[in-house]
Design a protein around this motif. Structure first.
Motif, mmCIF file in Angstrom:
data_model
loop_
_atom_site.group_PDB
_atom_site.id
_atom_site.type_symbol
_atom_site.label_atom_id
_atom_site.label_comp_id
_atom_site.label_asym_id
_atom_site.label_seq_id
_atom_site.Cartn_x
_atom_site.Cartn_y
_atom_site.Cartn_z
ATOM 1 N N SER A 1 0.872 -1.216 0.036
ATOM 2 C CA SER A 1 -0.231 0.004 -0.085
ATOM 3 C C SER A 1 0.661 1.176 -0.220
ATOM 4 O O SER A 1 2.009 1.076 0.305
ATOM 5 C CB SER A 1 -0.758 -0.213 1.191
ATOM 6 O OG SER A 1 -0.284 0.200 2.333
ATOM 7 N N VAL A 2 0.560 2.277 -0.443
ATOM 8 C CA VAL A 2 1.136 3.708 -0.707
ATOM 9 C C VAL A 2 -0.165 4.617 -0.294
ATOM 10 O O VAL A 2 -1.100 4.745 -0.887
ATOM 11 C CB VAL A 2 1.714 3.957 -1.713
ATOM 12 C CG1 VAL A 2 2.188 5.382 -1.939
ATOM 13 C CG2 VAL A 2 2.527 2.999 -2.328
ATOM 14 N N THR A 3 0.181 5.367 0.915
ATOM 15 C CA THR A 3 -1.131 6.068 1.370
ATOM 16 C C THR A 3 -0.412 7.368 1.777
ATOM 17 O O THR A 3 0.681 7.679 2.053
ATOM 18 C CB THR A 3 -1.628 5.470 2.784
ATOM 19 O OG1 THR A 3 -0.782 5.161 3.756
ATOM 20 C CG2 THR A 3 -2.241 4.248 2.373
ATOM 21 N N GLU A 4 -1.357 8.407 1.578
ATOM 22 C CA GLU A 4 -0.965 9.803 2.298
ATOM 23 C C GLU A 4 -1.385 10.261 3.542
ATOM 24 O O GLU A 4 -2.749 9.832 3.714
ATOM 25 C CB GLU A 4 -1.120 10.765 1.098
ATOM 26 C CG GLU A 4 -0.117 10.430 0.035
ATOM 27 C CD GLU A 4 -0.155 11.523 -1.035
ATOM 28 O OE1 GLU A 4 -0.556 12.757 -0.843
ATOM 29 O OE2 GLU A 4 0.638 11.444 -1.848
ATOM 30 N N ARG A 5 -0.932 11.057 4.179
ATOM 31 C CA ARG A 5 -1.643 11.200 5.543
ATOM 32 C C ARG A 5 -0.957 12.509 6.107
ATOM 33 O O ARG A 5 0.114 12.840 5.816
ATOM 34 C CB ARG A 5 -0.821 10.177 6.577
ATOM 35 C CG ARG A 5 -1.612 10.115 8.009
ATOM 36 C CD ARG A 5 -1.516 8.942 8.586
ATOM 37 N NE ARG A 5 -2.128 8.696 10.032
ATOM 38 C CZ ARG A 5 -2.344 7.792 10.619
ATOM 39 N NH1 ARG A 5 -1.478 6.543 10.364
ATOM 40 N NH2 ARG A 5 -2.540 7.725 11.955
ATOM 41 N N ARG A 6 -1.609 13.081 6.822
ATOM 42 C CA ARG A 6 -1.208 14.539 7.706
ATOM 43 C C ARG A 6 -0.939 14.293 8.763
ATOM 44 O O ARG A 6 -1.647 13.722 9.592
ATOM 45 C CB ARG A 6 -2.448 15.488 7.427
ATOM 46 C CG ARG A 6 -2.398 16.707 8.279
ATOM 47 C CD ARG A 6 -1.559 17.763 7.050
ATOM 48 N NE ARG A 6 -0.896 18.856 7.839
ATOM 49 C CZ ARG A 6 -0.333 19.859 7.031
ATOM 50 N NH1 ARG A 6 -0.590 19.843 5.809
ATOM 51 N NH2 ARG A 6 0.125 20.949 7.346
ATOM 52 N N THR A 7 0.532 14.310 9.260
ATOM 53 C CA THR A 7 0.963 14.265 10.345
ATOM 54 C C THR A 7 1.466 15.897 10.995
ATOM 55 O O THR A 7 0.519 16.644 10.477
ATOM 56 C CB THR A 7 2.187 13.421 10.544
ATOM 57 O OG1 THR A 7 3.262 14.360 9.828
ATOM 58 C CG2 THR A 7 1.987 11.991 9.894
ATOM 59 N N VAL B 1 8.368 6.183 5.644
ATOM 60 C CA VAL B 1 7.493 7.613 5.704
ATOM 61 C C VAL B 1 8.587 8.800 5.220
ATOM 62 O O VAL B 1 9.348 9.099 5.675
ATOM 63 C CB VAL B 1 7.168 7.775 7.396
ATOM 64 C CG1 VAL B 1 6.579 9.176 7.335
ATOM 65 C CG2 VAL B 1 6.442 6.439 7.715
ATOM 66 N N SER B 2 7.809 9.126 4.088
ATOM 67 C CA SER B 2 8.611 10.248 3.326
ATOM 68 C C SER B 2 8.029 11.721 3.548
ATOM 69 O O SER B 2 6.555 11.768 3.534
ATOM 70 C CB SER B 2 8.356 10.068 1.734
ATOM 71 O OG SER B 2 8.988 11.021 1.037
ATOM 72 N N VAL C 1 2.763 13.535 4.968
ATOM 73 C CA VAL C 1 3.580 12.470 4.511
ATOM 74 C C VAL C 1 2.960 11.333 3.683
ATOM 75 O O VAL C 1 1.897 11.461 3.253
ATOM 76 C CB VAL C 1 4.366 11.649 5.794
ATOM 77 C CG1 VAL C 1 4.792 12.589 6.855
ATOM 78 C CG2 VAL C 1 3.091 10.927 6.673
ATOM 79 N N ARG C 2 4.139 10.532 2.828
ATOM 80 C CA ARG C 2 3.528 9.216 2.041
ATOM 81 C C ARG C 2 4.213 8.313 2.698
ATOM 82 O O ARG C 2 5.389 8.214 2.831
ATOM 83 C CB ARG C 2 4.042 9.488 0.489
ATOM 84 C CG ARG C 2 3.385 8.558 -0.320
ATOM 85 C CD ARG C 2 3.779 8.945 -1.671
ATOM 86 N NE ARG C 2 3.055 9.984 -2.158
ATOM 87 C CZ ARG C 2 3.500 10.717 -3.415
ATOM 88 N NH1 ARG C 2 4.545 10.233 -3.876
ATOM 89 N NH2 ARG C 2 2.640 11.905 -3.752
ATOM 90 N N ILE C 3 3.230 7.087 2.882
ATOM 91 C CA ILE C 3 3.862 5.933 3.689
ATOM 92 C C ILE C 3 3.906 4.789 2.720
ATOM 93 O O ILE C 3 2.705 4.507 1.957
ATOM 94 C CB ILE C 3 2.778 5.860 4.875
ATOM 95 C CG1 ILE C 3 2.971 6.903 5.913
ATOM 96 C CG2 ILE C 3 3.216 4.405 5.675
ATOM 97 C CD1 ILE C 3 1.618 6.684 6.922
ATOM 98 N N TYR C 4 4.985 4.276 2.666
ATOM 99 C CA TYR C 4 5.266 3.070 1.680
ATOM 100 C C TYR C 4 5.195 1.906 2.378
ATOM 101 O O TYR C 4 6.093 1.603 3.100
ATOM 102 C CB TYR C 4 6.406 3.165 0.612
ATOM 103 C CG TYR C 4 6.513 4.635 -0.010
ATOM 104 C CD1 TYR C 4 6.179 4.539 -1.160
ATOM 105 C CD2 TYR C 4 6.867 5.761 0.584
ATOM 106 C CE1 TYR C 4 6.185 5.507 -2.126
ATOM 107 C CE2 TYR C 4 6.826 6.855 -0.197
ATOM 108 C CZ TYR C 4 6.360 6.780 -1.480
ATOM 109 O OH TYR C 4 6.476 7.994 -2.248
#
Length: 274
Positions: free
Chosen positions: A3-9, A73-74, A13-16
């Motif tokens: 999965s590749v998801t984007e999230r607001r921390t 986590v990019s 961030v983009r999480i691979y």
């Protein structure tokens, strides 16, 4: 990727997530659906604190995740000159702290948190490790993966002259990037801005410094690794001959780039195994 998801921390961030892979370990006593402890890499992209974003380094992050089995986590940190130092460094530290707090949620081992980055992102990774040490090892960082890092604004090493022009990234470019990042009133000796000038490197996590031979930044990376070793920090250098600053972004075309990433992945998977 699984999965590749984007999230607001604290910042986007983009999480691979590659799924369980070579870096995963069974979690003792874990039930179905949460059975793995994997490394967690917080990655900061390069671009002189001015250019690039999550998309420019999407391929590099995917390869890191695939080769290591780690969740990556990019961080989409703020960039100069609109946001000068310490904005990017503050964002980097905030994302690392967030990742440490949410490691279990990501099926990762909080004790296997690694900060990583290329070029100016390597600067942010090193600065985050310094800042975490100065905050009582909070967050606790297990390693730092520094890919041709930018560490010293003086640019007075042999390589800064020998490879000033003609090898893609130039010394003049780097001076301009430093000017954008620090601005007219910035302190070039602040260790969180210039980790290579930090007076004390003791107590930092193990480091792998991956360097390109034909790179103005080569000498500052070597000098940083030597200083880490003299300070009692386990530091390794992988110097790749005949390649240039930024070569890891060309892994589809350069066998040397893929080999370098594979070597970095092997180092990372070995962290904490003894």
């Amino acid at each position: 990727m699984h999965s590749v998801t984007e999230r607001r921390t604290p910042v986007p961030v983009r999480i691979y997530d590659p799924g369980p892979g070579p870096g995963a370990r069974p979690r003792p006593g874990a039930g179905p659906g949460s059975a793995w402890d994997r490394p967690l890499i917080v990655f900061f992209h390069g671009g002189g604190w001015v250019l690039c974003d999550l998309d420019t380094h999407d391929g590099l992050c995917r390869r890191l995740a695939s080769l290591t089995g780690a969740v990556v986590v990019s961080a989409d940190y703020r960039r100069a000159p609109e946001h000068r130092f310490p904005a990017a460094a503050d964002d980097a530290f905030s994302v690392a702290a967030w990742a440490a707090e949410h490691a279990r949620e990501l099926d990762c081992d909080p004790a296997r948190l690694i900060v990583a980055g290329d070029s100016s992102g390597g600067n942010l990774a090193a600065a985050t490790a310094l800042r975490a040490r100065d905050h009582g090892a909070r967050p606790a960082i297990a390693g730092q993966l520094l890919l041709y890092p930018v560490l010293d604004p003086r640019l007075d090493g042999v390589s800064a002259s020998a490879y000033a022009e003609g090898f893609f990234h130039t010394t003049a470019h780097m001076r301009w990037y430093w000017d954008q990042y620090l601005g007219p009133d910035g302190d070039p000796a602040d260790p969180y801005a210039a980790p290579g000038l930090a007076p004390d490197l003791s107590g930092l996590p193990p480091a792998l410094v991956v360097l390109a031979d034909c790179d103005p930044q080569r000498e500052e990376g070597l000098a940083f690794a030597r200083r880490l070793s003299r300070s009692g920090v386990l530091a390794q250098v992988q110097l790749h001959t005949g390649v240039f600053h930024g070569f890891l972004g060309a892994a589809d075309h350069l066998p040397e780039a893929y080999a370098a990433l594979a070597g970095a992945a092997a180092w990372l998977r070995g962290l904490g195994t003894s």
